[in-house]
Design a protein around this motif. Structure first.
Motif, PDB file in Angstrom:
ATOM      1  N   LEU A 132       0.868  -1.169   0.000  1.00 46.90           N
ATOM      2  CA  LEU A 132       0.000   0.000   0.000  1.00 46.90           C
ATOM      3  C   LEU A 132       0.906   1.221   0.000  1.00 46.90           C
ATOM      4  O   LEU A 132       1.624   1.473   0.968  1.00 46.90           O
ATOM      5  CB  LEU A 132      -0.922  -0.004   1.230  1.00 46.90           C
ATOM      6  CG  LEU A 132      -1.720  -1.296   1.452  1.00 46.90           C
ATOM      7  CD1 LEU A 132      -2.706  -1.111   2.607  1.00 46.90           C
ATOM      8  CD2 LEU A 132      -2.454  -1.718   0.189  1.00 46.90           C
ATOM      9  N   ASP A 135       1.674   3.847   2.842  1.00 45.11           N
ATOM     10  CA  ASP A 135       2.595   3.529   3.927  1.00 45.11           C
ATOM     11  C   ASP A 135       4.011   3.552   3.369  1.00 45.11           C
ATOM     12  O   ASP A 135       4.444   2.614   2.700  1.00 45.11           O
ATOM     13  CB  ASP A 135       2.299   2.129   4.504  1.00 45.11           C
ATOM     14  CG  ASP A 135       1.066   2.124   5.392  1.00 45.11           C
ATOM     15  OD1 ASP A 135       0.771   3.160   6.012  1.00 45.11           O
ATOM     16  OD2 ASP A 135       0.406   1.077   5.482  1.00 45.11           O
ATOM     17  N   GLY A 173      -6.422  -2.819  10.404  1.00 47.40           N
ATOM     18  CA  GLY A 173      -6.692  -4.221  10.643  1.00 47.40           C
ATOM     19  C   GLY A 173      -5.872  -4.591  11.877  1.00 47.40           C
ATOM     20  O   GLY A 173      -4.731  -4.148  12.010  1.00 47.40           O
ATOM     21  N   GLU A 196     -10.867  -6.218  10.973  1.00 41.97           N
ATOM     22  CA  GLU A 196     -10.660  -4.924  10.310  1.00 41.97           C
ATOM     23  C   GLU A 196     -11.318  -3.807  11.112  1.00 41.97           C
ATOM     24  O   GLU A 196     -12.499  -3.871  11.437  1.00 41.97           O
ATOM     25  CB  GLU A 196     -11.238  -4.985   8.883  1.00 41.97           C
ATOM     26  CG  GLU A 196     -11.114  -3.707   8.066  1.00 41.97           C
ATOM     27  CD  GLU A 196      -9.674  -3.343   7.682  1.00 41.97           C
ATOM     28  OE1 GLU A 196      -8.773  -4.186   7.843  1.00 41.97           O
ATOM     29  OE2 GLU A 196      -9.470  -2.206   7.225  1.00 41.97           O
ATOM     30  N   LYS A 197     -10.548  -2.807  11.422  1.00 39.15           N
ATOM     31  CA  LYS A 197     -11.020  -1.577  12.081  1.00 39.15           C
ATOM     32  C   LYS A 197     -12.002  -1.835  13.232  1.00 39.15           C
ATOM     33  O   LYS A 197     -13.163  -1.396  13.187  1.00 39.15           O
ATOM     34  CB  LYS A 197     -11.629  -0.635  11.043  1.00 39.15           C
ATOM     35  CG  LYS A 197     -10.622  -0.260   9.952  1.00 39.15           C
ATOM     36  CD  LYS A 197     -11.043   0.887   9.085  1.00 39.15           C
ATOM     37  CE  LYS A 197      -9.971   1.340   8.138  1.00 39.15           C
ATOM     38  NZ  LYS A 197      -9.682   0.513   7.012  1.00 39.15           N
ATOM     39  N   ILE A 209      -2.065  -4.099  11.332  1.00 38.58           N
ATOM     40  CA  ILE A 209      -1.532  -4.518  10.027  1.00 38.58           C
ATOM     41  C   ILE A 209      -1.073  -3.253   9.300  1.00 38.58           C
ATOM     42  O   ILE A 209      -1.810  -2.280   9.213  1.00 38.58           O
ATOM     43  CB  ILE A 209      -2.619  -5.218   9.179  1.00 38.58           C
ATOM     44  CG1 ILE A 209      -3.181  -6.434   9.916  1.00 38.58           C
ATOM     45  CG2 ILE A 209      -2.064  -5.601   7.811  1.00 38.58           C
ATOM     46  CD1 ILE A 209      -4.399  -7.057   9.222  1.00 38.58           C
ATOM     47  N   THR A 237      -8.655  -7.854   4.880  1.00 36.98           N
ATOM     48  CA  THR A 237      -8.541  -8.495   6.200  1.00 36.98           C
ATOM     49  C   THR A 237      -9.538  -9.644   6.333  1.00 36.98           C
ATOM     50  O   THR A 237      -9.210 -10.705   6.876  1.00 36.98           O
ATOM     51  CB  THR A 237      -8.765  -7.446   7.321  1.00 36.98           C
ATOM     52  OG1 THR A 237      -7.832  -6.382   7.130  1.00 36.98           O
ATOM     53  CG2 THR A 237      -8.562  -8.051   8.701  1.00 36.98           C
TER      54      THR A 237
HETATM   55  C1  G1P Z   1      -5.874  -0.665   4.988  1.00 35.82           C
HETATM   56  C2  G1P Z   1      -6.261  -2.051   5.497  1.00 35.82           C
HETATM   57  C3  G1P Z   1      -5.968  -2.163   6.992  1.00 35.82           C
HETATM   58  C4  G1P Z   1      -4.515  -1.808   7.253  1.00 35.82           C
HETATM   59  C5  G1P Z   1      -4.164  -0.433   6.658  1.00 35.82           C
HETATM   60  C6  G1P Z   1      -2.670  -0.193   6.750  1.00 35.82           C
HETATM   61  O1  G1P Z   1      -6.736   0.274   5.558  1.00 35.82           O
HETATM   62  O2  G1P Z   1      -7.648  -2.269   5.245  1.00 35.82           O
HETATM   63  O3  G1P Z   1      -6.233  -3.471   7.434  1.00 35.82           O
HETATM   64  O4  G1P Z   1      -4.285  -1.823   8.640  1.00 35.82           O
HETATM   65  O5  G1P Z   1      -4.530  -0.358   5.289  1.00 35.82           O
HETATM   66  O6  G1P Z   1      -2.312   1.088   6.306  1.00 35.82           O
HETATM   67  P1  G1P Z   1      -6.925   1.770   4.956  1.00 35.82           P
HETATM   68  O7  G1P Z   1      -5.759   2.554   5.453  1.00 35.82           O
HETATM   69  O8  G1P Z   1      -6.959   1.631   3.477  1.00 35.82           O
HETATM   70  O9  G1P Z   1      -8.225   2.264   5.538  1.00 35.82           O
END
Ligand code: G1P
Length: 294
Positions: A132, A135, A173, A196-197, A209, A237
């Motif tokens: 992602l 990050d 997550g 998740e959340k 996560i 998740t």
């Molecule tokens: C996503 C995932 C989540 C994770 C996170 C990390 O969430 O759904 O499980 O902990 O990325 O950055 P988002 O940030 O897209 O809401």
């Protein structure tokens, strides 16, 4: 059994970037620069440095700039050549020369799990990484490389994790884990469950996560059978919770400093830290910051 290698890296990048409006109204959030490099390029360089030689970016409407960025820019190269700006020419060429990037379009932003499912055909029957781009992880050994080392030994899915204190845990997550005996010491855990959340009071631990995953291809069947979850989206998740019923999965507390660049404050912090580390900008920028009446 022959050991599997992680060669493919998937970047979900179809999100709408609402956290960063208005900057992301007509520009993908992945292209916002940290100092002078788009956020997604940090992730692509990390994937390459970790041994991946195939990059797959899941895009959507309005994400053309990402494709253009990793493509050859003839006009720009010609202009830089004519003007003898060879340093800049080198930088521009190195991006398109870097690696072959493939694209799949996610027609609707139906969630991270759905985005990963879009990669099924290109990934096929082998383990793969998911990064992602929001990050951004600054680390001596690239975060994904650290995880690849775990994967090489365990041949199981590995998720990056980090302790998040307090209520902020609800933005992630969250993992329920147990310790394992391994050469990775107290950085490695076996995952028992994940959610998740969750609300802060429901979080099974303070281990969140973070946006680096190594997944086995069994995740695709799981995602195809995952019902819609939190926020009306197909959550990665939730898919991984199904995977957990079939295979062992591990969580790895990586070494490094993570910046959540999808968040405005996180983005600003990352910009300052990355600028301070730059050879060409660090000193004058530090002087400037020192002179601010804070
Ligand atoms: C996503 C995932 C989540 C994770 C996170 C990390 O969430 O759904 O499980 O902990 O990325 O950055 P988002 O940030 O897209 O809401």
């Amino acid at each position: 059994m022959k050991k599997m290698k992680v060669r493919k890296a998937v970047f979900p990048a179809a999100g709408l970037g609402t956290r960063f409006l208005p900057a992301t109204k007509a520009q993908p959030k992945e292209m916002l620069p940290l100092v002078d490099k788009p956020i997604i390029q940090y992730g692509v360089e990390e994937a390459m440095a970790s041994g991946c030689d195939q990059i797959l970016i899941i895009t959507g409407r309005g994400k053309q700039a990402i494709e253009d960025h990793f493509d050859v820019s003839y006009e720009l190269e010609r202009m830089l050549e004519d003007r003898k700006k060879l340093d800049l020419l080198k930088i521009v060429r190195s991006i398109s020369d870097m690696i072959h990037v493939a694209y799949v379009r996610q027609k609707e932003a139906l969630g991270l799990g759905h985005a990963v499912l879009m990669a099924r055909e290109m990934v096929g029957n082998e383990p793969f990484a998911v990064l992602l781009a929001d990050d951004v992880i600054d680390a001596k050994v690239p975060c994904l490389q650290q995880m690849v080392e775990v994967f090489d030994q365990k041949q199981c899915s590995v998720l990056a994790t980090q302790v998040i204190e307090g209520k902020m845990i609800s933005s992630y997550g969250v993992l329920d884990v147990k310790p394992v005996d391994s050469p990775f010491g107290d950085r490695l855990f076996e995952i028992k469950n994940m959610v998740e959340k969750p609300r802060p009071e429901d979080a099974p631990s303070n281990l969140a996560i973070i946006g680096r995953y190594i997944l086995t291809p069994a995740i695709f069947d799981c995602l195809a059978n995952t019902p819609t979850g939190a926020g009306g989206e197909l959550q990665l998740t939730d898919g991984m919770r199904l995977l957990l019923q079939k295979e062992k999965m591990y969580a790895y507390v990586y070494e490094g400093r993570r910046h959540d660049t999808g968040d405005k404050l996180g983005f600003l912090k990352a910009t300052v830290e990355f600028a301070l580390k730059r050879e060409d900008l660090g000193d004058p920028f530090r002087e400037y910051l020192k002179g601010l009446q804070l």
